[in-house]
Scaffold this active site. Sequence first.
Site, short mmCIF file in Angstrom:
data_model
loop_
_atom_site.label_atom_id
_atom_site.label_comp_id
_atom_site.label_asym_id
_atom_site.label_seq_id
_atom_site.Cartn_x
_atom_site.Cartn_y
_atom_site.Cartn_z
N ASP A 129 0.86 -1.19 0.00
CA ASP A 129 0.00 0.00 0.00
C ASP A 129 0.90 1.24 0.00
OD1 ASP A 129 -2.02 1.79 0.06
OD2 ASP A 129 -2.85 1.18 2.00
N CYS A 156 0.47 4.49 2.08
CA CYS A 156 -0.55 4.39 3.12
C CYS A 156 -0.12 5.46 4.12
CB CYS A 156 -0.53 3.01 3.75
SG CYS A 156 -1.94 2.76 4.82
N ASN A 179 -7.82 -2.50 7.92
CA ASN A 179 -7.14 -1.57 8.83
C ASN A 179 -7.39 -0.10 8.49
OD1 ASN A 179 -5.85 -2.05 6.42
ND2 ASN A 179 -3.82 -1.72 7.23
N HIS A 180 -7.98 0.16 7.32
CA HIS A 180 -8.21 1.55 6.93
C HIS A 180 -9.48 2.08 7.62
CE1 HIS A 180 -5.74 0.04 3.44
NE2 HIS A 180 -4.97 0.82 4.17
N GLU A 221 -11.95 8.08 11.63
CA GLU A 221 -12.33 8.06 13.04
C GLU A 221 -12.60 9.47 13.56
OE1 GLU A 221 -10.30 5.07 15.61
OE2 GLU A 221 -9.55 6.82 16.66
N ASN A 234 4.32 4.56 4.33
CA ASN A 234 4.89 3.51 3.46
C ASN A 234 5.48 4.21 2.24
OD1 ASN A 234 3.86 1.45 5.06
ND2 ASN A 234 2.45 0.66 3.53
N MET A 273 -9.24 1.05 17.35
CA MET A 273 -10.54 1.71 17.39
C MET A 273 -11.17 1.76 18.79
SD MET A 273 -12.86 -1.03 15.37
CE MET A 273 -12.71 -2.78 15.65
N HIS A 316 4.73 4.12 13.37
CA HIS A 316 3.57 4.55 12.56
C HIS A 316 2.24 4.18 13.17
CE1 HIS A 316 2.82 0.44 11.42
NE2 HIS A 316 2.00 0.75 10.45
N LYS A 376 -14.97 1.68 9.55
CA LYS A 376 -13.91 0.74 9.17
C LYS A 376 -14.23 0.20 7.78
CE LYS A 376 -11.02 -0.95 11.64
NZ LYS A 376 -9.60 -0.55 11.88
#
Length: 482
Positions: free
Chosen positions: A97, A100, A204-205, A208, A331, A382, A405, A481
């Site tokens: 990714d 990311c 994981n993306h 929030e 990344n 989360m 990170h 999510k």
Amino acid sequence: MPKIEGTERIDQYRIRVPKGFVQGMRTEGIIFVDEILEQELELDSVRQVANVATLPGIVGKSLAMPDIHTGYGFPIGGVAAFDTEEGIISPGGVGYDINCGVRLLKSNLTRDEIEPRIKELVDLLYIHIPSGVGSTGKIKLNYEELKKVARKGAIWAVEQGYGEPDDLQRIESHGCLEGADPEVISKKAYERGKDQLGTLGSGNHFLEVQYVAEIYEPEIAEAMGLFKNQVTVMIHTGSRGFGHQICDDYVREMIQATKKYGIELPDKELACAPFLSKEGQRYFAAMKAAANYAWANRQCLMHWTREVFLRVFKLSPKELAMSVVYDVAHNIAKEEIHMVNGKKMRVVVHRKGATRAFPKGHPELPQCYTHIGQPVIIPGDMGRVSFVLIGQDKAMQETFGSTCHGAGRLLSRTQAIKKAKGRSIKQELANRGIIVKSAGKETLAEEMPEAYKDVSNVVDVVHNAGLAHKVVKLKPMGVIKG
Ligand SMILES: Nc1nc2c(ncn2[C@@H]2O[C@H](COP(=O)(O)O)[C@@H](O)[C@H]2O)c(=O)[nH]1
Ligand SMILES: [Mn+2]
Ligand SMILES: [Mn+2]
């Protein structure tokens, strides 16, 4: 006794992976962990730190942050710099990714003002922020337009009306890496990227809604425009199928290049090419295009987030004052100047699951942050907390201006699903006042808080080691999510 035989503790926050841990190491490895996080170290990820140390042209040490876990070739949480003349570039050192990263937004709203409407807010965000595996969005790009995104990044998005020119000031590299070449990207990458711009993705993306729960450095927080109980929004996503396909294409090309240039590797996932070779430069130009796509992606998502907030709270843009605190890539490979053994040197720094953390005064920082240093955005999970840190001089001295990170995974997805069996993660979070909405059926199980290390421990290590200092702690209120 070290958890991993053959490693040596240097001090409270660092362990050494000595030369000889694997054959052919050109330098030693350093992993930033205290005794608590050392217990969570995997042998495979330590071996990956050592493997990276065998690569041609590595300068300084092979480094890993406390959120280290096993990745593709290079560990996640890894940092490695290579001489631009003698060294290599590797897609495995950037990850699938590409770019990311995380963007943090601040607002004029406070926790009390949004608490009664959090469900309504999350529901509307969920409608306007496309998420889930292979999700497609409202933006459909033809080939020529996608080439413009690849060249211009977040600048393209602003030109199309997604956000304001001022947003670009507070994005790493202003949201655009020069030298991206859309001509070295496959048709397949174009096909995968053409209708995924402005989408969150899966797993994981996340997006929030949070509030500032604690302030550690009041003056720095104020300079970032952050105050206690303020509502913030964190957006974590990357270059979607476009970047994934570019990585996939170039891993294949690099396997051939490794043979062509006679590079011996302890693990074929480290496939690489000399940085200055045709293959190395092609990958670098393609990687930059994917990085630009990711910045455009986060810019579009931010724009729709603003629109949803304006609608729910019936405010003018001025009253809401939702603006970027900072946007970081975690990344990426970048050409940077660093001091190595007392000399200025041009190196290509690979940060894979690691964040740039430049200190105050660094010439690459936007004017608004030169007097404090670079904001570093660290998501946790989360259910618990996330952090904003600020880059320190020590990071320049020890880690090529880098820090952790995130929390880093503790459980595999399968282990997490097993642990969540018979439980409702959604309900557990709701009981703690956190409203979560997810596209994926199993996402909430795979992504439950226990699937991650405790980010507070991770951040304490980089803070105490002096790489980046804690500025504020953020707590989640509502999460989308993928
Ligand atoms: N605040 C939140 N943090 C989260 C959530 N899901 C994951 N995470 C953290 O993000 C990093 C990102 O790492 P990556 O390697 O997957 O890009 C991860 O290590 C977690 O600490 C979330 O829903 N909210
Ligand atoms: Mn990420
Ligand atoms: Mn990602």
